[in-house]
Write a protein that holds these residues in place. Structure first.
Motif, PDB file in Angstrom:
ATOM      1  N   THR A  32       0.827  -1.200   0.000  1.00 24.09           N
ATOM      2  CA  THR A  32       0.000   0.000   0.000  1.00 24.09           C
ATOM      3  C   THR A  32       0.865   1.255   0.000  1.00 24.09           C
ATOM      4  N   ARG A  33       1.937   1.214   0.787  1.00 27.46           N
ATOM      5  CA  ARG A  33       2.834   2.364   0.857  1.00 27.46           C
ATOM      6  C   ARG A  33       3.393   2.705  -0.540  1.00 27.46           C
ATOM      7  N   PHE A  34       3.875   1.691  -1.257  1.00 30.66           N
ATOM      8  CA  PHE A  34       4.410   1.952  -2.594  1.00 30.66           C
ATOM      9  C   PHE A  34       3.312   2.425  -3.549  1.00 30.66           C
ATOM     10  N   LYS A  35       2.089   1.887  -3.354  1.00 34.12           N
ATOM     11  CA  LYS A  35       0.998   2.318  -4.237  1.00 34.12           C
ATOM     12  C   LYS A  35       0.645   3.786  -3.980  1.00 34.12           C
ATOM     13  N   ILE A  36       0.715   4.193  -2.710  1.00 34.02           N
ATOM     14  CA  ILE A  36       0.457   5.601  -2.393  1.00 34.02           C
ATOM     15  C   ILE A  36       1.531   6.475  -3.050  1.00 34.02           C
ATOM     16  N   MET A  37       2.784   6.046  -2.928  1.00 37.67           N
ATOM     17  CA  MET A  37       3.883   6.824  -3.516  1.00 37.67           C
ATOM     18  C   MET A  37       3.708   6.958  -5.037  1.00 37.67           C
ATOM     19  N   ALA A  38       3.193   5.896  -5.667  1.00 36.97           N
ATOM     20  CA  ALA A  38       3.066   5.891  -7.130  1.00 36.97           C
ATOM     21  C   ALA A  38       1.725   6.448  -7.585  1.00 36.97           C
ATOM     22  N   ASP A  39       0.926   6.928  -6.602  1.00 35.76           N
ATOM     23  CA  ASP A  39      -0.361   7.515  -6.936  1.00 35.76           C
ATOM     24  C   ASP A  39      -1.316   6.510  -7.592  1.00 35.76           C
ATOM     25  N   LEU A  40      -1.273   5.273  -7.140  1.00 38.25           N
ATOM     26  CA  LEU A  40      -2.181   4.250  -7.673  1.00 38.25           C
ATOM     27  C   LEU A  40      -3.412   4.172  -6.776  1.00 38.25           C
ATOM     28  N   ARG A  41      -4.443   3.523  -7.267  1.00 34.57           N
ATOM     29  CA  ARG A  41      -5.660   3.345  -6.452  1.00 34.57           C
ATOM     30  C   ARG A  41      -5.404   2.228  -5.443  1.00 34.57           C
ATOM     31  N   ILE A  42      -5.406   2.583  -4.160  1.00 39.03           N
ATOM     32  CA  ILE A  42      -5.047   1.573  -3.169  1.00 39.03           C
ATOM     33  C   ILE A  42      -6.189   0.586  -2.898  1.00 39.03           C
ATOM     34  N   ASP A  43      -7.417   1.000  -3.177  1.00 40.29           N
ATOM     35  CA  ASP A  43      -8.538   0.083  -2.933  1.00 40.29           C
ATOM     36  C   ASP A  43      -8.710  -0.904  -4.081  1.00 40.29           C
TER      37      ASP A  43
ATOM     38  N   GLN B  52      -1.991  -2.281 -12.332  1.00 45.63           N
ATOM     39  CA  GLN B  52      -1.894  -0.822 -12.371  1.00 45.63           C
ATOM     40  C   GLN B  52      -0.451  -0.415 -12.664  1.00 45.63           C
ATOM     41  N   ASP B  53      -0.298   0.769 -13.274  1.00 41.01           N
ATOM     42  CA  ASP B  53       1.026   1.302 -13.564  1.00 41.01           C
ATOM     43  C   ASP B  53       1.129   2.713 -13.035  1.00 41.01           C
ATOM     44  N   GLY B  54       2.278   3.064 -12.535  1.00 41.27           N
ATOM     45  CA  GLY B  54       2.468   4.428 -12.047  1.00 41.27           C
ATOM     46  C   GLY B  54       3.932   4.757 -11.938  1.00 41.27           C
ATOM     47  N   ARG B  55       4.179   5.957 -11.462  1.00 44.98           N
ATOM     48  CA  ARG B  55       5.551   6.436 -11.383  1.00 44.98           C
ATOM     49  C   ARG B  55       5.772   7.137 -10.053  1.00 44.98           C
ATOM     50  N   VAL B  56       6.937   6.940  -9.480  1.00 40.30           N
ATOM     51  CA  VAL B  56       7.286   7.595  -8.220  1.00 40.30           C
ATOM     52  C   VAL B  56       8.472   8.520  -8.468  1.00 40.30           C
ATOM     53  N   ASP B  57       8.315   9.784  -8.072  1.00 44.18           N
ATOM     54  CA  ASP B  57       9.456  10.695  -8.101  1.00 44.18           C
ATOM     55  C   ASP B  57      10.140  10.526  -6.744  1.00 44.18           C
ATOM     56  N   PHE B  58      11.131   9.664  -6.697  1.00 40.50           N
ATOM     57  CA  PHE B  58      11.705   9.302  -5.396  1.00 40.50           C
ATOM     58  C   PHE B  58      12.484  10.445  -4.749  1.00 40.50           C
ATOM     59  N   THR B  59      12.884  11.425  -5.543  1.00 41.07           N
ATOM     60  CA  THR B  59      13.597  12.582  -4.994  1.00 41.07           C
ATOM     61  C   THR B  59      12.753  13.286  -3.920  1.00 41.07           C
ATOM     62  N   LYS B  60      11.426  13.173  -4.057  1.00 47.45           N
ATOM     63  CA  LYS B  60      10.522  13.763  -3.062  1.00 47.45           C
ATOM     64  C   LYS B  60      10.722  13.142  -1.684  1.00 47.45           C
ATOM     65  N   TYR B  61      11.153  11.878  -1.663  1.00 47.76           N
ATOM     66  CA  TYR B  61      11.273  11.158  -0.388  1.00 47.76           C
ATOM     67  C   TYR B  61      12.712  11.165   0.133  1.00 47.76           C
ATOM     68  N   ASN B  62      13.660  11.316  -0.796  1.00 44.83           N
ATOM     69  CA  ASN B  62      15.043  11.438  -0.374  1.00 44.83           C
ATOM     70  C   ASN B  62      15.770  12.275  -1.431  1.00 44.83           C
ATOM     71  N   SER B  63      16.093  13.515  -1.059  1.00 43.83           N
ATOM     72  CA  SER B  63      16.577  14.463  -2.058  1.00 43.83           C
ATOM     73  C   SER B  63      17.959  14.099  -2.597  1.00 43.83           C
ATOM     74  N   SER B  64      18.669  13.169  -1.948  1.00 50.61           N
ATOM     75  CA  SER B  64      19.977  12.816  -2.499  1.00 50.61           C
ATOM     76  C   SER B  64      19.878  11.702  -3.542  1.00 50.61           C
ATOM     77  N   PHE B  65      18.667  11.273  -3.839  1.00 48.78           N
ATOM     78  CA  PHE B  65      18.487  10.236  -4.866  1.00 48.78           C
ATOM     79  C   PHE B  65      17.783  10.828  -6.074  1.00 48.78           C
ATOM     80  N   GLU B  66      18.518  10.959  -7.189  1.00 53.87           N
ATOM     81  CA  GLU B  66      17.893  11.493  -8.386  1.00 53.87           C
ATOM     82  C   GLU B  66      17.342  10.363  -9.239  1.00 53.87           C
TER      83      GLU B  66
END
Ligand SMILES: [Zn+2]
Length: 592
Positions: A260-271, A277-291
């Motif tokens: 569920t946590r990864f689905k929230i990060m990727a903006d997927l429907r958790i229910d 489902q397919d989505g994308r996570v901008d991981f820099t939002k969660y750790n700015s040292s990771f581009e």
């Protein structure tokens, strides 16, 4: 075995009211007609009704609940309850799974036992005997019924929570975080809350664990992260240098929370858990040292959603040509070829052979302020930066490579990258673009360089057009490098001579990795390309126009100095870059 005692179980058993048949219809699990069919099957196939109901697609949980009711037992999801800790010494988790019985609570003189099959008197007797041996004065056994999946998940959870945890809490390793997750969830369970619902975005340890899974993957140079649910746990694997390796197993009860946590990060429907489902996570939002970005895709399985995350570098740090592993001769040919003003340059090989990486390196070399470079990719995964304009094709909306090429013609580019030539339409557009003064880079799914020329002819491109437009074909493979920290030399054996079909003679000095800390004991670290570079020279062009066959073309190419994939791989083995094993894995012997 004494079979009298389990009859005590009757003491707390409610009087059965309805049969499983009646309940199955009453609860809407089957229609009366379906039930009739199943009842007939019971006799024919010698299976019991609950088995047949599950086989017919009724959820196991519903069937087990109805069965429990028909037998007069309480049905319970035991993962939402607790196990009394002094009962854990009585039975080992593996044996509890074997018997499919778990003692949950002892309140003198009543022992509460969870079972999958309450009619299994032998198992019930065994567990009662264990309790009595451990001086629990059991007079009555209360049975609660649960499904096998829930029983196993419960056993994993209870025993795992009870494990000693004296670890350094400052060290946020994966193991520690798992422990923290467990502690948090235990508190929640004890507060009689549903662990899985609570541990989503609000539960700090789950968030940290999710981030750590990604950070660790990047640290280990993984290209993909796989989260794979099974009946017993959630397996986490990383793909490093092309191979999958397990890094940890998340206990079953934390599975939903982490997914569920990864689905929230990727903006997927958790229910929504029943469709991919397919989505994308901008991981820099969660750790700015990771581009990096993560491309997330989920697929439903019987044990939960299988999640695969591709790690995408968005720093623009693509490899340079020098880092690809071309030998000096090939490098010289290649550099000259990419500088010509127009023509087609193709990289060919199977999926995962590094074609895009090589093309990107070429484009970066050519990216100067005075040229316009455009790309059509399916989809854009790596941001190239500089002046390069990247676009994603979308076959679903009929925006194909061929259409992109046509559109590009109006954008006045100098250099065009087309992700892949899959059909005649794209092939013809690429030829057209090259003959109107553009340099076209692309890929094709063929095995070797000369075979690519023949493939284009088979696709329907006129031979003279190929001869006019094709500049260079580079066939390639990705091989694993020997770890430089533990490399050792040895003499090839007679057996290896045979394995290599005589390409390597016994006694030849070869190299291999012994295995060390730097390479996790594998003896290999990182990868290198193996290349077969065919420059389309005058002689080859003439042969092509004359209609020469593949064999003749190949002989001519080799005579003019083309090193085949096999030769290049052997060369790299002799130089100690790769092992003989990688030569054999990636190339075939040539029958000359
Ligand atoms: Zn090593």
């Amino acid at each position: 075995m004494d079979l009298k005692k389990p009859l005590d179980a009757k003491d707390t058993k409610k009087a059965p009211k309805k049969s499983l048949e009646e309940l199955a219809v009453e609860k809407g699990l089957v229609t009366p007609e379906q039930l009739q069919e199943l009842v007939q099957k019971v006799l024919k196939e010698r299976k019991n009704l609950e088995q047949l109901l599950i086989e017919a697609g009724v959820p196991e949980e519903k069937v087990t609940a109805a069965l429990a009711e028909s037998l007069g037992y309480e049905f319970l999801d035991i993962t939402t309850t607790t196990m009394q800790s002094d009962l854990m010494k009585i039975i080992k988790p593996a044996y509890a799974k074997h018997l499919k019985v778990l003692p949950l609570k002892f309140q003198e003189p009543v022992l509460t036992v969870a079972m999958v099959e309450p009619r299994d008197l032998m198992a019930l007797d065994e567990i009662t005997r264990f309790c009595k041996d451990a001086r629990f004065t059991v007079k009555t056994v209360k049975v609660v019924v649960t499904t096998q999946a829930k029983l196993f998940a419960g056993i994993d959870k209870f025993y795992w929570l009870a494990k000693d945890k004296g670890k350094d809490k400052e060290n946020l390793g994966l193991g520690t975080l798992l422990d923290t997750v467990a502690e948090t969830m235990r508190m929640e369970v004890e507060m009689a809350e549903l662990a899985q619902e609570e541990a989503t975005e609000n539960s700090q340890p789950i968030v940290l664990l999710a981030n750590r899974i990604v950070e660790e993957a990047v640290g280990r140079r993984a290209s993909d992260i796989h989260l794979e649910p099974s009946l017993y746990n959630l397996r986490v694997r990383y793909r490093v240098d092309g191979d999958l390796a397990e890094v940890m197993r998340v206990p079953k009860y934390a599975q939903d929370a982490i997914i569920t946590r990864f689905k929230i990060m990727a903006d997927l429907r958790i229910d929504e858990k029943r469709v991919p489902q397919d989505g994308r996570v901008d991981f820099t939002k969660y750790n700015s040292s990771f581009e990096i970005d993560l491309r997330v895709s989920t697929v439903p399985t019987p044990f939960g959603e299988d999640v695969v995350m591709r790690i995408l570098d968005k720093s623009g740090n693509v490899l340079t040509l020098d880092m690809l592993g071309f030998n000096d001769h090939c490098m010289k040919l290649y550099r000259e070829a990419i500088q010509v003003p127009y023509g087609i340059l193709l990289h060919v090989g199977p999926t995962g052979s590094g074609k895009s990486t090589a093309l990107f390196a070429a484009l970066k070399t050519l990216d100067t302020p005075d040229v316009k470079i455009v790309t059509a990719e399916d989809p854009v995964e790596t941001t190239l930066g500089g002046q390069i304009i990247q676009s994603s094709v979308n076959p679903a909306t009929n925006y194909t490579f061929a259409k992109a090429l046509k559109a590009f013609m109006r954008h006045d580019p100098d250099i065009i990258l087309i992700g892949e030539i899959r059909d005649i339409e794209t092939a013809k557009s690429a030829v057209e673009a090259s003959l109107t003064g553009h340099m076209v880079f692309s890929t094709l799914h063929t095995n070797d360089a000369v075979g690519t020329v023949t493939r284009l002819i088979e696709m329907g491109v006129e031979t003279y057009l190929i001869a006019d437009s094709l500049v260079l074909v580079c066939a390639q493979r990705l091989a694993r490098r020997i770890c430089s920290k533990c490399k050792e030399s040895y003499e090839a054996t007679k057996e290896e001579e045979e394995l290599s079909k005589g390409d390597i003679k016994a006694g030849t000095i070869l190299y291999r990795g012994k295995g060390c800390e730097a390479c996790d004991g594998s003896g290999e670290r990182g990868r290198t390309g193996i290349y077969e570079v065919l420059l389309i020279g005058k002689e080859f062009r003439n042969l092509l126009i004359k209609g020469a066959q593949t064999d003749e073309l190949r002989r001519a190419a080799i005579q003019s100095g083309m090193m085949t994939l096999r030769q290049e791989a052997i060369d790299k083995a002799l130089k100690g870059v790769i092992s003989l094993n990688q030569v054999l894995e990636n190339t075939l012997a040539e029958s000359t």
